[in-house]
Design an enzyme around this catalytic site. Structure first.
Site, PDB file in Angstrom:
ATOM      1  N   ASN A 163      15.189  -5.201   4.084  1.00 40.14           N
ATOM      2  CA  ASN A 163      14.612  -4.807   2.799  1.00 40.14           C
ATOM      3  C   ASN A 163      14.889  -5.905   1.769  1.00 40.14           C
ATOM      4  O   ASN A 163      15.308  -7.009   2.111  1.00 40.14           O
ATOM      5  CB  ASN A 163      15.217  -3.463   2.368  1.00 40.14           C
ATOM      6  CG  ASN A 163      14.232  -2.618   1.568  1.00 40.14           C
ATOM      7  OD1 ASN A 163      13.531  -3.123   0.692  1.00 40.14           O
ATOM      8  ND2 ASN A 163      14.189  -1.329   1.860  1.00 40.14           N
TER       9      ASN A 163
ATOM     10  N   THR B 252       6.694   2.976   0.409  1.00 41.01           N
ATOM     11  CA  THR B 252       7.497   4.118   0.834  1.00 41.01           C
ATOM     12  C   THR B 252       6.935   5.412   0.248  1.00 41.01           C
ATOM     13  O   THR B 252       6.672   5.505  -0.955  1.00 41.01           O
ATOM     14  CB  THR B 252       8.963   3.932   0.414  1.00 41.01           C
ATOM     15  OG1 THR B 252       9.506   2.809   1.075  1.00 41.01           O
ATOM     16  CG2 THR B 252       9.795   5.150   0.721  1.00 41.01           C
TER      17      THR B 252
ATOM     18  N   ASN C 289      16.450   0.755  -5.433  1.00 38.47           N
ATOM     19  CA  ASN C 289      15.835   1.286  -6.642  1.00 38.47           C
ATOM     20  C   ASN C 289      15.831   2.804  -6.763  1.00 38.47           C
ATOM     21  O   ASN C 289      15.265   3.350  -7.698  1.00 38.47           O
ATOM     22  CB  ASN C 289      14.390   0.772  -6.749  1.00 38.47           C
ATOM     23  CG  ASN C 289      14.330  -0.739  -6.786  1.00 38.47           C
ATOM     24  OD1 ASN C 289      15.114  -1.366  -7.486  1.00 38.47           O
ATOM     25  ND2 ASN C 289      13.426  -1.322  -6.010  1.00 38.47           N
ATOM     26  N   THR C 290      16.466   3.493  -5.813  1.00 36.50           N
ATOM     27  CA  THR C 290      16.640   4.940  -5.893  1.00 36.50           C
ATOM     28  C   THR C 290      18.130   5.221  -5.885  1.00 36.50           C
ATOM     29  O   THR C 290      18.815   4.859  -4.928  1.00 36.50           O
ATOM     30  CB  THR C 290      15.955   5.655  -4.712  1.00 36.50           C
ATOM     31  OG1 THR C 290      14.547   5.442  -4.788  1.00 36.50           O
ATOM     32  CG2 THR C 290      16.237   7.154  -4.748  1.00 36.50           C
TER      33      THR C 290
ATOM     34  N   ASP D 107       0.856  -1.186   0.000  1.00 40.29           N
ATOM     35  CA  ASP D 107       0.000   0.000   0.000  1.00 40.29           C
ATOM     36  C   ASP D 107       0.893   1.238   0.000  1.00 40.29           C
ATOM     37  O   ASP D 107       1.159   1.842   1.030  1.00 40.29           O
ATOM     38  CB  ASP D 107      -0.918  -0.004   1.229  1.00 40.29           C
ATOM     39  CG  ASP D 107      -1.944   1.119   1.194  1.00 40.29           C
ATOM     40  OD1 ASP D 107      -1.940   1.915   0.234  1.00 40.29           O
ATOM     41  OD2 ASP D 107      -2.748   1.216   2.142  1.00 40.29           O
TER      42      ASP D 107
ATOM     43  N   LYS E 187      15.185   0.989   8.526  1.00 37.57           N
ATOM     44  CA  LYS E 187      15.077  -0.253   7.768  1.00 37.57           C
ATOM     45  C   LYS E 187      16.359  -0.475   6.982  1.00 37.57           C
ATOM     46  O   LYS E 187      16.800   0.387   6.222  1.00 37.57           O
ATOM     47  CB  LYS E 187      13.878  -0.205   6.809  1.00 37.57           C
ATOM     48  CG  LYS E 187      13.619  -1.524   6.087  1.00 37.57           C
ATOM     49  CD  LYS E 187      12.284  -1.512   5.372  1.00 37.57           C
ATOM     50  CE  LYS E 187      11.953  -2.871   4.776  1.00 37.57           C
ATOM     51  NZ  LYS E 187      10.610  -2.911   4.170  1.00 37.57           N
TER      52      LYS E 187
ATOM     53  N   GLY F 200      10.803 -12.234  -1.144  1.00 43.73           N
ATOM     54  CA  GLY F 200      10.139 -13.528  -1.097  1.00 43.73           C
ATOM     55  C   GLY F 200      11.017 -14.598  -0.485  1.00 43.73           C
ATOM     56  O   GLY F 200      12.016 -14.324   0.197  1.00 43.73           O
TER      57      GLY F 200
ATOM     58  N   ASN G 172      11.458  -6.240  -7.980  1.00 47.81           N
ATOM     59  CA  ASN G 172      10.821  -4.957  -8.278  1.00 47.81           C
ATOM     60  C   ASN G 172      11.867  -3.858  -8.368  1.00 47.81           C
ATOM     61  O   ASN G 172      12.882  -3.887  -7.682  1.00 47.81           O
ATOM     62  CB  ASN G 172       9.763  -4.621  -7.211  1.00 47.81           C
ATOM     63  CG  ASN G 172      10.312  -3.766  -6.099  1.00 47.81           C
ATOM     64  OD1 ASN G 172      10.416  -2.539  -6.228  1.00 47.81           O
ATOM     65  ND2 ASN G 172      10.685  -4.414  -4.979  1.00 47.81           N
ATOM     66  N   ARG G 173      11.617  -2.925  -9.240  1.00 45.05           N
ATOM     67  CA  ARG G 173      12.377  -1.678  -9.304  1.00 45.05           C
ATOM     68  C   ARG G 173      11.380  -0.517  -9.441  1.00 45.05           C
ATOM     69  O   ARG G 173      11.485   0.324 -10.327  1.00 45.05           O
ATOM     70  CB  ARG G 173      13.398  -1.700 -10.444  1.00 45.05           C
ATOM     71  CG  ARG G 173      12.851  -2.070 -11.813  1.00 45.05           C
ATOM     72  CD  ARG G 173      13.931  -1.884 -12.903  1.00 45.05           C
ATOM     73  NE  ARG G 173      13.472  -2.342 -14.198  1.00 45.05           N
ATOM     74  CZ  ARG G 173      13.603  -3.585 -14.651  1.00 45.05           C
ATOM     75  NH1 ARG G 173      14.183  -4.506 -13.896  1.00 45.05           N
ATOM     76  NH2 ARG G 173      13.153  -3.914 -15.854  1.00 45.05           N
TER      77      ARG G 173
ATOM     78  N   SER H 214      16.441   0.686   0.037  1.00 43.29           N
ATOM     79  CA  SER H 214      15.917   0.221  -1.244  1.00 43.29           C
ATOM     80  C   SER H 214      17.003   0.331  -2.300  1.00 43.29           C
ATOM     81  O   SER H 214      17.725   1.332  -2.355  1.00 43.29           O
ATOM     82  CB  SER H 214      14.704   1.061  -1.669  1.00 43.29           C
ATOM     83  OG  SER H 214      14.363   0.781  -3.018  1.00 43.29           O
TER      84      SER H 214
ATOM     85  N   ASN I 116      13.529   4.517   5.444  1.00 42.56           N
ATOM     86  CA  ASN I 116      14.014   3.592   4.417  1.00 42.56           C
ATOM     87  C   ASN I 116      15.270   4.173   3.773  1.00 42.56           C
ATOM     88  O   ASN I 116      15.197   5.145   3.025  1.00 42.56           O
ATOM     89  CB  ASN I 116      12.915   3.371   3.368  1.00 42.56           C
ATOM     90  CG  ASN I 116      13.282   2.293   2.362  1.00 42.56           C
ATOM     91  OD1 ASN I 116      14.426   1.843   2.295  1.00 42.56           O
ATOM     92  ND2 ASN I 116      12.320   1.893   1.556  1.00 42.56           N
TER      93      ASN I 116
ATOM     94  N   GLY J 192      10.754   2.131  -7.642  1.00 44.73           N
ATOM     95  CA  GLY J 192      11.317   3.474  -7.553  1.00 44.73           C
ATOM     96  C   GLY J 192      10.491   4.441  -6.723  1.00 44.73           C
ATOM     97  O   GLY J 192      10.426   5.633  -7.046  1.00 44.73           O
ATOM     98  N   PHE J 193       9.865   3.941  -5.646  1.00 48.90           N
ATOM     99  CA  PHE J 193       9.090   4.804  -4.733  1.00 48.90           C
ATOM    100  C   PHE J 193       8.007   5.590  -5.492  1.00 48.90           C
ATOM    101  O   PHE J 193       7.855   6.804  -5.315  1.00 48.90           O
ATOM    102  CB  PHE J 193       9.995   5.796  -4.002  1.00 48.90           C
ATOM    103  CG  PHE J 193      10.967   5.194  -3.035  1.00 48.90           C
ATOM    104  CD1 PHE J 193      10.889   3.861  -2.655  1.00 48.90           C
ATOM    105  CD2 PHE J 193      11.979   5.973  -2.494  1.00 48.90           C
ATOM    106  CE1 PHE J 193      11.793   3.323  -1.743  1.00 48.90           C
ATOM    107  CE2 PHE J 193      12.886   5.443  -1.583  1.00 48.90           C
ATOM    108  CZ  PHE J 193      12.798   4.124  -1.213  1.00 48.90           C
TER     109      PHE J 193
END
Length: 360
Positions: free
Chosen positions: A256, A101, A195-196, A80, A227, A281, A126-127, A193, A190, A129-130
């Site tokens: 993460n 995030t 992805n940023t 979410d 995190k 996962g 996943n990528r 991640s 965070n 990217g917030f």
């Protein structure tokens, strides 16, 4: 929910997943399922059934960070992202829901495709990217969600806006904190991640210390956790856990997603075609559990440690608690297990606790 009804729903979801969702773009499938969850509180019959059968068992509750959690099991950040379905997710049995995030500035995230299933591995890459509509809009949604009776505990996960340079990250995080802390039960910072660009560099102690100190001060009485990534070295884990203690943070979230790709059943060529991103996962479970154990050895017993990564079954939840987790979160398995996942874990934990009480 009765075992029979749960089995019917679970098997029905498996059929839908295999015949529909598995053949659909993962992000589109997510939005379809998310829309149904978001509508759940607005359908009286379904809401009533969920309130009756989805509520976590009080026996599994815990008080930490000055907050009572009705269940030790909750939903990790990432599902979410915009705080749009907190109430529906609570009705499905999650004792707490960590949204985000979220970033101070709205942003679309990375280009699609950016979400990939590894079905054989019960995993995702996943990528994203917030991608989110920004802290200000989320704050208004959270304000409404907090008024809902019987709502879950609400965690708010904050990250760096992509357009903000790393050297300006502290003020960007503080902007998010000021907007969101008034509507959060706890804040998760965070910095992990993949992805940023530049974000994981904020885990370096000399950059992390002023960031966490600033967020903690700006958050006021709202508990703040950090995190961390599973890809840190043991020395880095010890240093960040020690910093959390030094700054008197409320806790640490371990972990993460990972940039590792080893040990997968999915073919190397398929994985390579999916490209960059964070793996979540089942494959991350072993490393996340090891990080959890290391963090717990470093921080005080009373400090909250939230375990996330590779959690699918009630036995996985129990293993994390046995390793020192105060709370446990899941996410990826939700996509594979379906809407009764949290209810089933709550039911099985209730059964385990009853057996333990009888033996005592």
């Amino acid at each position: 929910m009765t075992n029979f009804a749960e089995i019917i729903i679970r098997n029905g979801y498996r059929v839908v997943f295999r015949t529909v969702f598995a053949n659909m773009d993962p992000e589109r499938a997510h939005h379809l399922a998310f829309g149904a969850i978001r509508m759940l509180p607005q359908i009286p019959l379904l809401r009533g059934a969920a309130e009756r059968y989805g509520r976590p068992t009080a026996a599994d509750g815990v008080t930490t960070m000055g907050i009572h959690f009705p269940s030790r099991f909750g939903l990790a950040a990432g599902f979410d992202k915009d705080a749009k379905a907190v109430i529906g997710l609570g009705l499905l049995g999650f004792g707490h829901v960590e949204v985000g995030t979220l970033t101070a500035k709205p942003q679309p995230g990375n280009d699609r495709p950016r979400l990939f299933r590894l079905i054989q591995d019960r995993a995702l890459i996943n990528r994203m990217g917030f991608n989110n509509s920004g802290a200000a809009r989320a704050a208004r949604r959270l304000e409404r969600a907090r008024r809902f009776p019987g709502r879950p505990v609400i965690g708010v996960n904050i990250g760096k806006s992509r357009v903000v340079a790393v050297e300006d990250a502290v003020e960007d995080y503080l902007d998010s904190t000021r907007m969101l802390a008034p509507f959060a039960d706890y804040l998760a910072v965070n910095v992990s991640s993949p992805n940023t660009p530049g974000l994981r560099g904020l885990q370096e102690i000399d950059q992390l210390r002023p960031l966490l100190r600033g967020v903690r001060q700006a958050a006021g009485r709202v508990p703040v956790l950090v995190k961390i990534a599973p890809d840190l070295t043991d020395d880095q884990i010890d240093a960040i856990a020690g910093l959390a203690v030094e700054l008197e943070l409320a806790g640490v979230i371990a972990t993460n997603t990972t940039i590792e790709r080893s040990g997968l059943t999915t073919s190397a060529s398929e994985v390579e075609a999916m490209g960059a991103g964070g793996l979540s996962g089942a494959p991350v479970g072993e490393r996340s559990l090891a990080v959890l154990r290391r963090v717990r050895r470093t921080v005080p017993t009373a400090m909250c440690v939230i375990a996330v990564g590779g959690v699918t079954t009630e036995a996985d939840v129990e293993a994390r608690i046995a390793a020192g987790a105060t709370l446990v979160q899941g996410y990826t398995a939700f996509l594979y297990e379906g809407p009764t996942w949290a209810m089933r874990i709550n039911r099985l934990r209730k059964r385990r606790l009853r057996r333990a009480a009888k033996r005592a």
